[in-house]
Design a protein around this motif. Sequence first.
Motif, PDB file in Angstrom:
ATOM      1  N   HIS A 258      34.753  19.181  53.585  1.00 40.56           N
ATOM      2  CA  HIS A 258      36.003  18.479  53.886  1.00 40.56           C
ATOM      3  C   HIS A 258      36.883  18.402  52.634  1.00 40.56           C
ATOM      4  O   HIS A 258      36.963  17.355  51.984  1.00 40.56           O
ATOM      5  N   PRO A 259      37.544  19.499  52.292  1.00 40.78           N
ATOM      6  CA  PRO A 259      38.376  19.504  51.088  1.00 40.78           C
ATOM      7  C   PRO A 259      39.630  18.654  51.254  1.00 40.78           C
ATOM      8  O   PRO A 259      40.114  18.436  52.371  1.00 40.78           O
ATOM      9  N   GLN A 260      40.135  18.180  50.131  1.00 42.53           N
ATOM     10  CA  GLN A 260      41.386  17.445  50.120  1.00 42.53           C
ATOM     11  C   GLN A 260      42.562  18.426  50.150  1.00 42.53           C
ATOM     12  O   GLN A 260      42.434  19.568  49.712  1.00 42.53           O
ATOM     13  N   PRO A 261      43.722  18.009  50.631  1.00 41.69           N
ATOM     14  CA  PRO A 261      44.907  18.861  50.522  1.00 41.69           C
ATOM     15  C   PRO A 261      45.238  19.122  49.050  1.00 41.69           C
ATOM     16  O   PRO A 261      44.940  18.290  48.179  1.00 41.69           O
ATOM     17  N   VAL A 262      45.838  20.267  48.792  1.00 44.65           N
ATOM     18  CA  VAL A 262      46.235  20.627  47.423  1.00 44.65           C
ATOM     19  C   VAL A 262      47.016  19.495  46.770  1.00 44.65           C
ATOM     20  O   VAL A 262      46.775  19.126  45.614  1.00 44.65           O
ATOM     21  N   GLU A 263      47.957  18.930  47.522  1.00 43.97           N
ATOM     22  CA  GLU A 263      48.833  17.891  46.963  1.00 43.97           C
ATOM     23  C   GLU A 263      48.041  16.676  46.489  1.00 43.97           C
ATOM     24  O   GLU A 263      48.416  16.043  45.495  1.00 43.97           O
ATOM     25  N   ARG A 264      46.962  16.363  47.187  1.00 40.78           N
ATOM     26  CA  ARG A 264      46.191  15.168  46.787  1.00 40.78           C
ATOM     27  C   ARG A 264      45.486  15.401  45.459  1.00 40.78           C
ATOM     28  O   ARG A 264      45.500  14.528  44.582  1.00 40.78           O
ATOM     29  N   TYR A 265      44.866  16.559  45.291  1.00 37.75           N
ATOM     30  CA  TYR A 265      44.225  16.853  44.009  1.00 37.75           C
ATOM     31  C   TYR A 265      45.238  16.773  42.878  1.00 37.75           C
ATOM     32  O   TYR A 265      44.993  16.160  41.826  1.00 37.75           O
ATOM     33  N   VAL A 266      46.395  17.389  43.067  1.00 37.87           N
ATOM     34  CA  VAL A 266      47.415  17.421  42.024  1.00 37.87           C
ATOM     35  C   VAL A 266      47.938  16.016  41.734  1.00 37.87           C
ATOM     36  O   VAL A 266      48.077  15.610  40.570  1.00 37.87           O
ATOM     37  N   ASN A 267      48.234  15.258  42.787  1.00 42.89           N
ATOM     38  CA  ASN A 267      48.800  13.919  42.593  1.00 42.89           C
ATOM     39  C   ASN A 267      47.822  12.958  41.941  1.00 42.89           C
ATOM     40  O   ASN A 267      48.222  12.088  41.157  1.00 42.89           O
ATOM     41  N   ILE A 268      46.543  13.095  42.282  1.00 44.14           N
ATOM     42  CA  ILE A 268      45.528  12.230  41.662  1.00 44.14           C
ATOM     43  C   ILE A 268      45.551  12.421  40.146  1.00 44.14           C
ATOM     44  O   ILE A 268      45.528  11.454  39.369  1.00 44.14           O
ATOM     45  N   ILE A 269      45.577  13.682  39.717  1.00 42.16           N
ATOM     46  CA  ILE A 269      45.592  13.975  38.279  1.00 42.16           C
ATOM     47  C   ILE A 269      46.897  13.509  37.649  1.00 42.16           C
ATOM     48  O   ILE A 269      46.906  12.871  36.588  1.00 42.16           O
ATOM     49  N   ALA A 270      48.017  13.811  38.288  1.00 42.42           N
ATOM     50  CA  ALA A 270      49.320  13.445  37.731  1.00 42.42           C
ATOM     51  C   ALA A 270      49.471  11.933  37.626  1.00 42.42           C
ATOM     52  O   ALA A 270      49.943  11.418  36.597  1.00 42.42           O
ATOM     53  N   ASP A 271      49.094  11.212  38.667  1.00 44.32           N
ATOM     54  CA  ASP A 271      49.219   9.755  38.644  1.00 44.32           C
ATOM     55  C   ASP A 271      48.351   9.136  37.556  1.00 44.32           C
ATOM     56  O   ASP A 271      48.758   8.177  36.885  1.00 44.32           O
ATOM     57  N   ALA A 272      47.162   9.683  37.387  1.00 41.19           N
ATOM     58  CA  ALA A 272      46.277   9.176  36.329  1.00 41.19           C
ATOM     59  C   ALA A 272      46.896   9.397  34.960  1.00 41.19           C
ATOM     60  O   ALA A 272      46.814   8.527  34.077  1.00 41.19           O
ATOM     61  N   MET A 273      47.535  10.549  34.763  1.00 42.52           N
ATOM     62  CA  MET A 273      48.149  10.837  33.465  1.00 42.52           C
ATOM     63  C   MET A 273      49.347   9.937  33.192  1.00 42.52           C
ATOM     64  O   MET A 273      49.541   9.449  32.073  1.00 42.52           O
ATOM     65  N   LYS A 274      50.162   9.722  34.205  1.00 47.66           N
ATOM     66  CA  LYS A 274      51.307   8.818  34.031  1.00 47.66           C
ATOM     67  C   LYS A 274      50.835   7.433  33.611  1.00 47.66           C
ATOM     68  O   LYS A 274      51.440   6.791  32.738  1.00 47.66           O
ATOM     69  N   LYS A 275      49.753   6.988  34.218  1.00 47.07           N
ATOM     70  CA  LYS A 275      49.215   5.666  33.892  1.00 47.07           C
ATOM     71  C   LYS A 275      48.612   5.648  32.491  1.00 47.07           C
ATOM     72  O   LYS A 275      48.883   4.729  31.695  1.00 47.07           O
ATOM     73  N   GLN A 276      47.827   6.653  32.146  1.00 42.99           N
ATOM     74  CA  GLN A 276      47.113   6.661  30.880  1.00 42.99           C
ATOM     75  C   GLN A 276      48.037   6.835  29.679  1.00 42.99           C
ATOM     76  O   GLN A 276      47.757   6.314  28.595  1.00 42.99           O
ATOM     77  N   PHE A 277      49.133   7.566  29.844  1.00 46.18           N
ATOM     78  CA  PHE A 277      50.010   7.848  28.704  1.00 46.18           C
ATOM     79  C   PHE A 277      51.242   6.942  28.662  1.00 46.18           C
ATOM     80  O   PHE A 277      52.112   7.120  27.803  1.00 46.18           O
ATOM     81  N   ALA A 278      51.301   5.974  29.562  1.00 46.32           N
ATOM     82  CA  ALA A 278      52.419   5.034  29.546  1.00 46.32           C
ATOM     83  C   ALA A 278      52.438   4.279  28.216  1.00 46.32           C
ATOM     84  O   ALA A 278      51.414   3.783  27.750  1.00 46.32           O
ATOM     85  N   GLY A 279      53.599   4.231  27.593  1.00 42.42           N
ATOM     86  CA  GLY A 279      53.735   3.512  26.328  1.00 42.42           C
ATOM     87  C   GLY A 279      53.449   4.340  25.107  1.00 42.42           C
ATOM     88  O   GLY A 279      53.696   3.895  23.971  1.00 42.42           O
ATOM     89  N   LEU A 280      52.912   5.550  25.274  1.00 42.00           N
ATOM     90  CA  LEU A 280      52.668   6.433  24.139  1.00 42.00           C
ATOM     91  C   LEU A 280      53.907   7.287  23.871  1.00 42.00           C
ATOM     92  O   LEU A 280      54.706   7.544  24.768  1.00 42.00           O
ATOM     93  N   PRO A 281      54.079   7.752  22.634  1.00 46.89           N
ATOM     94  CA  PRO A 281      55.279   8.532  22.307  1.00 46.89           C
ATOM     95  C   PRO A 281      55.220   9.986  22.780  1.00 46.89           C
ATOM     96  O   PRO A 281      56.115  10.759  22.487  1.00 46.89           O
ATOM     97  N   PHE A 282      54.157  10.364  23.489  1.00 40.79           N
ATOM     98  CA  PHE A 282      54.050  11.748  23.960  1.00 40.79           C
ATOM     99  C   PHE A 282      53.340  11.785  25.309  1.00 40.79           C
ATOM    100  O   PHE A 282      52.552  10.895  25.646  1.00 40.79           O
ATOM    101  N   LEU A 283      53.663  12.815  26.083  1.00 43.79           N
ATOM    102  CA  LEU A 283      52.972  13.107  27.330  1.00 43.79           C
ATOM    103  C   LEU A 283      52.674  14.594  27.316  1.00 43.79           C
ATOM    104  O   LEU A 283      53.597  15.413  27.279  1.00 43.79           O
TER     105      LEU A 283
END
Length: 449
Positions: A258-283
């Motif tokens: 039962h694979p996830q849709p492509v968009e879900r895999y991508v969004n999970i990673i992107a959302d995690a990065m937005k959260k983790q790098f918030a407040g840092l001077p680089f992304l």
Amino acid sequence: MYLHGTSRINEAGHLEIGGCDAVELAKRFGTPLYVMDEAWIRSRMRNFVKAAKETMIPFRVAYASKAFNTLAMCRLVDEEGLLLDVVSGGELFTALRAGMPAERIYFHGNNKSPAEIELALDAGIRLFVADNFTELEMLEAIAAHKGKVARVILRVSPGVEAHTHAYIQTGQADSKFGFDLESGQALQGVRMAEEAGHLCLEGFHCHIGSQIFETEAFELAAEKMAGLCKDSYGQFGFETKVLNMGGGFGIRYDENDHPQPVERYVNIIADAMKKQFAGLPFLPEIWIEPGRAIVGTAGTTLYTLGTVKEVPGVRKYVAVDGGMTDNPRPALYQAKYEAFLANRALEEAEEVVSIAGKCCESGDMLIWDLPLPAVRQGDLLAVPCTGAYNYSMSSNYNRFPRPAVVFVQNGQAELVVKRETYEDLISHDVIPKRLLKNAPAAELEMIRS
């Protein structure tokens, strides 16, 4: 039966892929035959690229060519604008010969040879994914000798164990791949790369395994890799430019997947990065490298049914004209596949059989307990989802020639890999002269010719 891509059952009751009748493909090209659905490959690439663009952060998609690497496949990657991940000199040579721009190629591998490193440096590839301290030393020495700078990202084992087969887990601490995160090796690698005179460190890479369906593992890996970026910035002032989160996105092989849709895999990673790098001077620019998820469901292998052996009250074995030489995954990983008769696809199942390969190995079994119509010698068996790690892992065991590969689209079938011949099998064999002295003259003439 579950059909992927452009596959359908036509009016004759035959499997059709890319507008091409599988029965006609088998007649024209022979079996076993790898059939690749070009439109579906391009669609999968475009789905990943579209999902990456919609994250609204710097995000690149690479194709992991170890899944399926040929000259024609590299042309598709180039035309669709993806990066290309190679893991050997052979894959690199193929990509370059196909005209793939070197600046969109990067080089993986836990034991790159000096010759491979030189080939890549001379070609001007985008970067190396450095796997260990020894490699960093080699890269520095070879780049210095050539008067070049080798751009690198460090492969890191983040200590994340994905729920998949043990042989294809790669993110745990006890792995042959990468700098260990927990022990501090990764930060030592940062220091070593930063202090080197001919290395340019650009970031980090991780890959937690293959055929993964859960998203939690990707979230945890993103958190750990972001932590490494933060630590590298705090200790060395290093601003990560590239953070490659690898691939491993699962596909459907059978009803239990039962694979996830492509968009879900991508969004999970992107959302995690937005959260983790918030407040840092680089992304960092985020990279992912799907391979199986692009070509896996685009491939179908066609076989001709041969002999039948029935063990009364136990099992009915039906042999095909291929096996573990063209698909080693069932023997290697206990991989599961579905299959059906491509020439009688609308007929109801009447019996349960097990599909055996023709190699001289008891373990050469492709599918156990498969419901099929009453089989006949000469029937055509279609095994979907064989586009990844089938052709690329094929072998000449028992001196079987490897199958041909065709791309199909819009009713057209084009050969992209020729079927090997018996002459191909012996083309690199050499008989020492001392062993020829007693050979019959006719055989000597055949050898010379």
